[in-house]
Design an enzyme around this catalytic site. Structure first.
Site, PDB file in Angstrom:
ATOM      1  N   HIS A  93      90.330 -44.143  11.454  1.00  0.00           N
ATOM      2  CA  HIS A  93      90.431 -44.890  12.734  1.00  0.00           C
ATOM      3  C   HIS A  93      92.241 -44.866  12.668  1.00  0.00           C
ATOM      4  CE1 HIS A  93      86.643 -45.076  15.083  1.00  0.00           C
ATOM      5  NE2 HIS A  93      86.155 -45.914  14.100  1.00  0.00           N
ATOM      6  N   ASP A 133      96.865 -43.366  17.503  1.00  0.00           N
ATOM      7  CA  ASP A 133      96.108 -42.677  18.642  1.00  0.00           C
ATOM      8  C   ASP A 133      96.565 -41.873  19.821  1.00  0.00           C
ATOM      9  OD1 ASP A 133      93.617 -42.890  17.624  1.00  0.00           O
ATOM     10  OD2 ASP A 133      92.179 -44.760  18.736  1.00  0.00           O
TER      11      ASP A 133
END
Length: 388
Positions: free
Chosen positions: A136, A167
């Site tokens: 992540h 991200d």
């Protein structure tokens, strides 16, 4: 004929994008392309991604259309390849090797459409020791050194910048840059290619200026002691009397002079260049900010060149006078959301439709893209589409 997805004003009008449904940076990258006018068809899986988010409020699926295709069904890959044949770009965010196993990897897609730009969004990239492992944002920015930069306390843990740094900044935006560059090449030379956008690569790239300062001796390799990481008393965040906060970025001397004057802290002028007195200066500045509310300090610094701004929440931000004047946020279908960016003088991006509901546009896309395999055998041919 439908006007909903043919009359476009964005600079990417006429560009067709296939998005293989995923989560996080891939959908955001596809949303950005859609905001700029591309016809983005999201290939959703039956049952959805399982995130528990109401599809009607998933803003990253705005300006798109959705079709349902089960890639594990016998005819699933062939249907996607029919879309690919008519597309300019494909975006997928699977782990390395998954698209290949599903029959929609670069080999199959580029064989069907040699001009295709095949955009791959991953955390670790397509190769390397960690490529096949889960991850992540927080892990990606950790190993690149970016997470270690964030936070004012050199002896405490780093602060977590949500998932914006990895991200979306290191991932989505680099994928979009890569896709647009490859699209230019494809249109010039008739040759498609694969764009490997790894969050670790993009995030590392974002730290280029900090690396330059480190090499030049202008940055210490520890957080909370440098000019831009909270180590400087006139580049930081201070609490106000009502529990709010003010952000200070008075780096240049002329801005600092204005800051000290409006803060009503004359002694601050003499302490700016004396690093030994920075802790003392920080305490003095903090004490002044604690003497008034956030609203009061906002009024003091409003319209000045002191480089001071109130720290607003997500719900407060759309009402900020400057953002409201620029329409930085917009409302569509009752949902307040960030407006498309950046801005274009001739071909502006627009909010045309709300979040695409899974499968809601299958028949319409089957007609517009001339892919009859999308349409169930017993489904009627769609009539003129409703306007948004």
């Amino acid at each position: 004929m439908s006007t909903r997805h043919t009359e476009r004003t964005g600079p990417l009008a006429g560009v067709r994008v296939v998005e293989l449904a995923g989560i996080g940076p891939g959908p955001f990258a596809a949303m950005l392309l859609a905001d700029l006018g591309a016809d983005v068809v999201r290939v959703d899986r039956p049952g959805g991604p399982g995130l528990g988010v109401d599809p009607a409020k998933d803003l990253t699926n705005r300006n798109k259309r959705s079709v349902l295709v089960d890639l594990k069904a016998p005819d699933g890959p062939a249907t996607v390849l029919d879309l690919v044949e008519r597309a300019d770009v494909l975006i997928e965010g699977y782990r390395p090797g998954v698209a290949e196993r599903l029959g929609v990897g670069p080999g199959e897609c580029l064989a069907r459409n040699p001009r295709l730009v095949y955009g791959r969004m991953t955390g670790w990239g397509q190769d390397g020791p960690l490529a096949s492992t889960a991850g992540h944002d927080i892990g990606y920015i950790a190993v690149t050194g970016a997470l270690g930069l964030v936070g004012p306390d050199p002896d405490g843990p780093p602060s977590i910048p949500a998932n914006l740094l990895g991200d979306y900044a290191g991932g989505s935006l680099y994928l979009v840059v890569g896709v647009l560059a490859a699209l230019q090449h494809a249109r010039t030379h008739g040759e498609g290619q694969v764009v490997d956008a790894a969050i670790v690569d993009g995030t590392a790239h974002l730290t280029t200026m900090i690396h330059a300062m480190l090499l030049a001796g202008g940055w210490q390799d520890r957080r909370g002691v440098n000019l831009l990481d909270g180590g400087c008393p006139f580049y930081g965040v201070y609490a106000t009397s009502d529990g709010g906060h003010m952000a200070v970025g008075a780096l240049e001397e002329r801005f600092y002079e204005e800051f000290a004057r409006l803060l009503d802290l004359p002694e601050a002028r003499s302490r700016r260049r004396d690093l030994a007195r920075w802790p003392e200066l920080r305490e003095a500045v903090a004490a002044r900010f604690r003497s008034r509310t956030r609203a009061e300090w906002t009024e003091v610094f409003e319209g000045s060149d002191a480089c001071v701004a109130p720290v607003l929440s997500l719900r407060e931000a759309p009402a900020h006078p400057h953002l409201a004047a620029r329409a930085t946020f917009a409302e569509h279908g009752g949902l307040v959301q960030p407006a498309p960016a950046p801005r274009f003088s001739v071909t502006p991006g627009t909010l045309r439709t709300g979040p695409a509901l899974p499968g809601a546009d299958t028949a319409e896309v089957a007609r517009d893209w001339a892919v009859p395999a999308l349409r169930p055998q017993d489904a009627p041919h769609p009539q003129e589409s409703k306007t948004p």
